[in-house]
Design a protein around this motif. Structure first.
Motif, PDB file in Angstrom:
ATOM      1  N   ALA A 293      46.849  18.145  17.502  1.00  0.00           N
ATOM      2  CA  ALA A 293      46.989  18.383  19.078  1.00  0.00           C
ATOM      3  C   ALA A 293      47.153  19.959  19.056  1.00  0.00           C
ATOM      4  CB  ALA A 293      47.845  17.395  20.034  1.00  0.00           C
ATOM      5  N   ASP A 294      46.756  20.003  19.946  1.00  0.00           N
ATOM      6  CA  ASP A 294      46.251  22.213  20.521  1.00  0.00           C
ATOM      7  C   ASP A 294      46.928  22.210  21.977  1.00  0.00           C
ATOM      8  OD1 ASP A 294      46.411  24.376  19.959  1.00  0.00           O
ATOM      9  OD2 ASP A 294      44.887  24.637  21.097  1.00  0.00           O
ATOM     10  N   VAL A 295      49.049  21.922  21.392  1.00  0.00           N
ATOM     11  CA  VAL A 295      49.888  22.397  22.445  1.00  0.00           C
ATOM     12  C   VAL A 295      50.600  23.374  22.112  1.00  0.00           C
ATOM     13  CG1 VAL A 295      50.427  19.554  21.865  1.00  0.00           C
ATOM     14  CG2 VAL A 295      51.990  21.332  20.923  1.00  0.00           C
ATOM     15  N   ASP A 296      50.565  23.525  23.529  1.00  0.00           N
ATOM     16  CA  ASP A 296      51.685  24.567  24.512  1.00  0.00           C
ATOM     17  C   ASP A 296      53.265  24.816  24.130  1.00  0.00           C
ATOM     18  OD1 ASP A 296      49.061  25.984  24.389  1.00  0.00           O
ATOM     19  OD2 ASP A 296      48.771  25.013  26.442  1.00  0.00           O
ATOM     20  N   CYS A 297      53.764  25.458  23.025  1.00  0.00           N
ATOM     21  CA  CYS A 297      54.953  25.892  22.930  1.00  0.00           C
ATOM     22  C   CYS A 297      55.677  27.204  23.028  1.00  0.00           C
ATOM     23  CB  CYS A 297      55.403  24.416  22.331  1.00  0.00           C
ATOM     24  SG  CYS A 297      54.695  25.127  20.450  1.00  0.00           S
ATOM     25  N   ASP A 298      56.982  27.725  22.965  1.00  0.00           N
ATOM     26  CA  ASP A 298      57.562  28.775  22.666  1.00  0.00           C
ATOM     27  C   ASP A 298      57.538  29.170  20.989  1.00  0.00           C
ATOM     28  OD1 ASP A 298      59.634  27.181  22.045  1.00  0.00           O
ATOM     29  OD2 ASP A 298      60.495  27.859  23.820  1.00  0.00           O
ATOM     30  N   GLN A 299      58.447  30.061  21.219  1.00  0.00           N
ATOM     31  CA  GLN A 299      58.171  31.143  19.430  1.00  0.00           C
ATOM     32  C   GLN A 299      59.319  29.907  19.507  1.00  0.00           C
ATOM     33  OE1 GLN A 299      56.537  32.230  17.797  1.00  0.00           O
ATOM     34  NE2 GLN A 299      57.710  33.887  15.423  1.00  0.00           N
ATOM     35  N   THR A 300      60.260  29.326  19.515  1.00  0.00           N
ATOM     36  CA  THR A 300      61.766  28.747  19.554  1.00  0.00           C
ATOM     37  C   THR A 300      61.050  27.323  18.491  1.00  0.00           C
ATOM     38  OG1 THR A 300      62.994  29.378  20.500  1.00  0.00           O
ATOM     39  CG2 THR A 300      63.396  27.861  19.159  1.00  0.00           C
ATOM     40  N   THR A 301      60.469  27.006  19.455  1.00  0.00           N
ATOM     41  CA  THR A 301      60.341  25.445  19.370  1.00  0.00           C
ATOM     42  C   THR A 301      59.267  25.203  17.936  1.00  0.00           C
ATOM     43  OG1 THR A 301      60.245  25.074  21.529  1.00  0.00           O
ATOM     44  CG2 THR A 301      58.974  23.480  20.115  1.00  0.00           C
ATOM     45  N   ARG A 302      57.651  26.289  18.085  1.00  0.00           N
ATOM     46  CA  ARG A 302      57.068  26.258  17.112  1.00  0.00           C
ATOM     47  C   ARG A 302      57.302  26.885  15.136  1.00  0.00           C
ATOM     48  NH1 ARG A 302      52.887  30.420  14.986  1.00  0.00           N
ATOM     49  NH2 ARG A 302      54.714  32.085  17.014  1.00  0.00           N
ATOM     50  N   ILE A 303      58.889  27.816  15.854  1.00  0.00           N
ATOM     51  CA  ILE A 303      59.357  27.373  14.205  1.00  0.00           C
ATOM     52  C   ILE A 303      60.071  26.566  13.840  1.00  0.00           C
ATOM     53  CG2 ILE A 303      61.619  28.493  13.335  1.00  0.00           C
ATOM     54  CD1 ILE A 303      60.378  31.319  15.425  1.00  0.00           C
ATOM     55  N   ALA A 304      61.063  25.927  15.004  1.00  0.00           N
ATOM     56  CA  ALA A 304      61.642  24.567  14.666  1.00  0.00           C
ATOM     57  C   ALA A 304      60.322  23.195  13.644  1.00  0.00           C
ATOM     58  CB  ALA A 304      62.282  24.058  16.084  1.00  0.00           C
TER      59      ALA A 304
END
Length: 393
Positions: A293-304
């Motif tokens: 799914a194309d979810v929105d999240c910040d960079q820290t969450t994306r890296i995790a």
């Protein structure tokens, strides 16, 4: 002997205020009133001495560091004035008693206070005796009261000096202990920070460089095997080796601080994971099914989420012997979920001690997230990473 701070030559302003009020009301004014009915000469000299010493006291209070009227000079003048008032009034024991705190407040050290207050007592006694003349009645009430006041003042002053000295020593000890405790706490924080940074770097190396090198080794072995039989496949594997090496180089630059943080290309988390999964499928030949799914999240969450995916895929490649891998990324009311499953050989979760799983859990815990690993021998593995919605706010 107790020393006052260099920026504070006298005790607190409140003490000076009360001492000044007491001295004016109980010392200067009664002495001035006592000569109202005296002859003009006595009245003139008495008021002149009282005004003189009052002005000198004002100078000492307002200009304590003036080079002329130092505190000890003022106390000598005060002693002489007390002698003069005692001579004019026939005794000034009350004035001496009220003035006695000056000798202990305005000078430093016990010895100067004792000597100067003794000088004040001597001039008071001498002035009264000089007026009356020497006689067997030398021990008058004024003289006895002055001597007793001097003795009591010395005793009280010594006790106060000792009490204040002990109090200051205790304060200094407490200050030293506090400074030592603060220094130890700062060192502990520094050690804790250094340990945390080492752990973070170790986790980043494991999640990036170590996995990249492992991929390079696997690809190199595969390319070596295919070099004589399948040139096209060997060429593709060599390209993968080069790309993985470039990615590792970029990650290494991030770790040593010579490149921007994270080393993860910009874009949505779904795009980032899809790129990683395509590379994995290309390098391993495994079947990868995705539902991203194309979810929105910040960079820290994306890296995790990316690191969890990379670690899970690395475990599949090294241990699972799987044929199919499934990845599902979804957003729920409670947060973001990333599920990675495989049909490999599985393992006993309680016996797994790998650094990778521990690193994933710690990385998610920093975002208040959680990692759930379900597996059993022969039944494949399911990894579920959850990051709550509040960590995205």
């Amino acid at each position: 002997m107790t020393e006052r701070p260099p920026n504070d030559p006298y005790p607190s302003g409140t003490l000076h205020l009360w001492n000044t009020i007491s001295w004016v009301l109980l010392g200067l004014l009664p002495a001035a009133v006592a000569v109202l009915d005296a002859d003009e000469a006595k009245k003139y000299w008495s008021w002149s001495l009282l005004i003189l010493i009052a002005l000198c006291y004002a100078v000492v209070l307002t200009l304590p560091r003036n080079p002329v009227l130092r505190p000890k000079v003022f106390l000598v003048l005060l002693s002489l004035v007390m002698g003069g008032i005692s001579y004019l009034l026939g005794g000034a024991a009350a004035f001496y008693v009220v003035s006695l705190p000056h000798f202990w407040i305005l000078v430093r050290g016990q010895r100067p206070s004792i000597v100067l207050s003794g000088l004040g007592a001597a001039t008071t006694v001498f002035g009264g005796t000089l007026r009356q003349g020497w006689s067997p009645q030398f021990l008058t009430g004024n003289n006895v009261f002055t001597v007793l006041a001097y003795a009591a003042g010395v005793a009280l002053g010594l006790w106060l000096h000792r009490f204040i000295g002990q109090h200051n020593a205790r304060n200094e000890q407490l200050a030293a202990e506090l400074e030592h405790a603060q220094r130890e706490l700062a060192e502990a924080h520094q050690r804790q920070g250094a340990a945390g940074e080492r752990e973070r770097i170790a986790r980043e190396i494991h999640d990036t460089l170590a996995q990249g090198f492992a991929s390079i080794i696997v690809l190199a072995e595969a390319a070596r095997s295919a070099i004589a039989t399948d040139a096209e496949k060997c060429d593709q594997q060599l390209l993968s080796i080069a790309q993985t090496a470039r990615e590792n180089f970029a990650e290494a630059r991030v770790l040593v601080g010579s490149a921007s943080q994270s080393g993860v290309a910009a874009g949505s988390v779904a795009t980032t994971l899809r790129r990683t999964l395509d590379r994995f499928a290309q390098d391993t030949g495994l079947t990868v099914t995705t539902e991203l799914a194309d979810v929105d999240c910040d960079q820290t969450t994306r890296i995790a989420l990316l690191r969890c995916t990379q670690e899970s895929l690395a475990n599949v490649r090294k241990h699972a012997a799987a044929t199919t891998v499934g990845v599902v990324l979804a957003r729920h009311p409670h947060g973001i979920e990333l599920e990675i499953t495989d049909d490999g050989r599985g393992f006993v979760v309680d016996e797994a001690q790998g650094f990778g799983l521990v690193g994933m859990r710690k990385r998610l815990a920093e975002l208040d997230g959680d990692l759930s690993v379900t597996s059993s021998v022969g039944d494949g593995t399911r990894v579920l990473a959850t990051i709550p919605t509040n960590s995205q706010d």
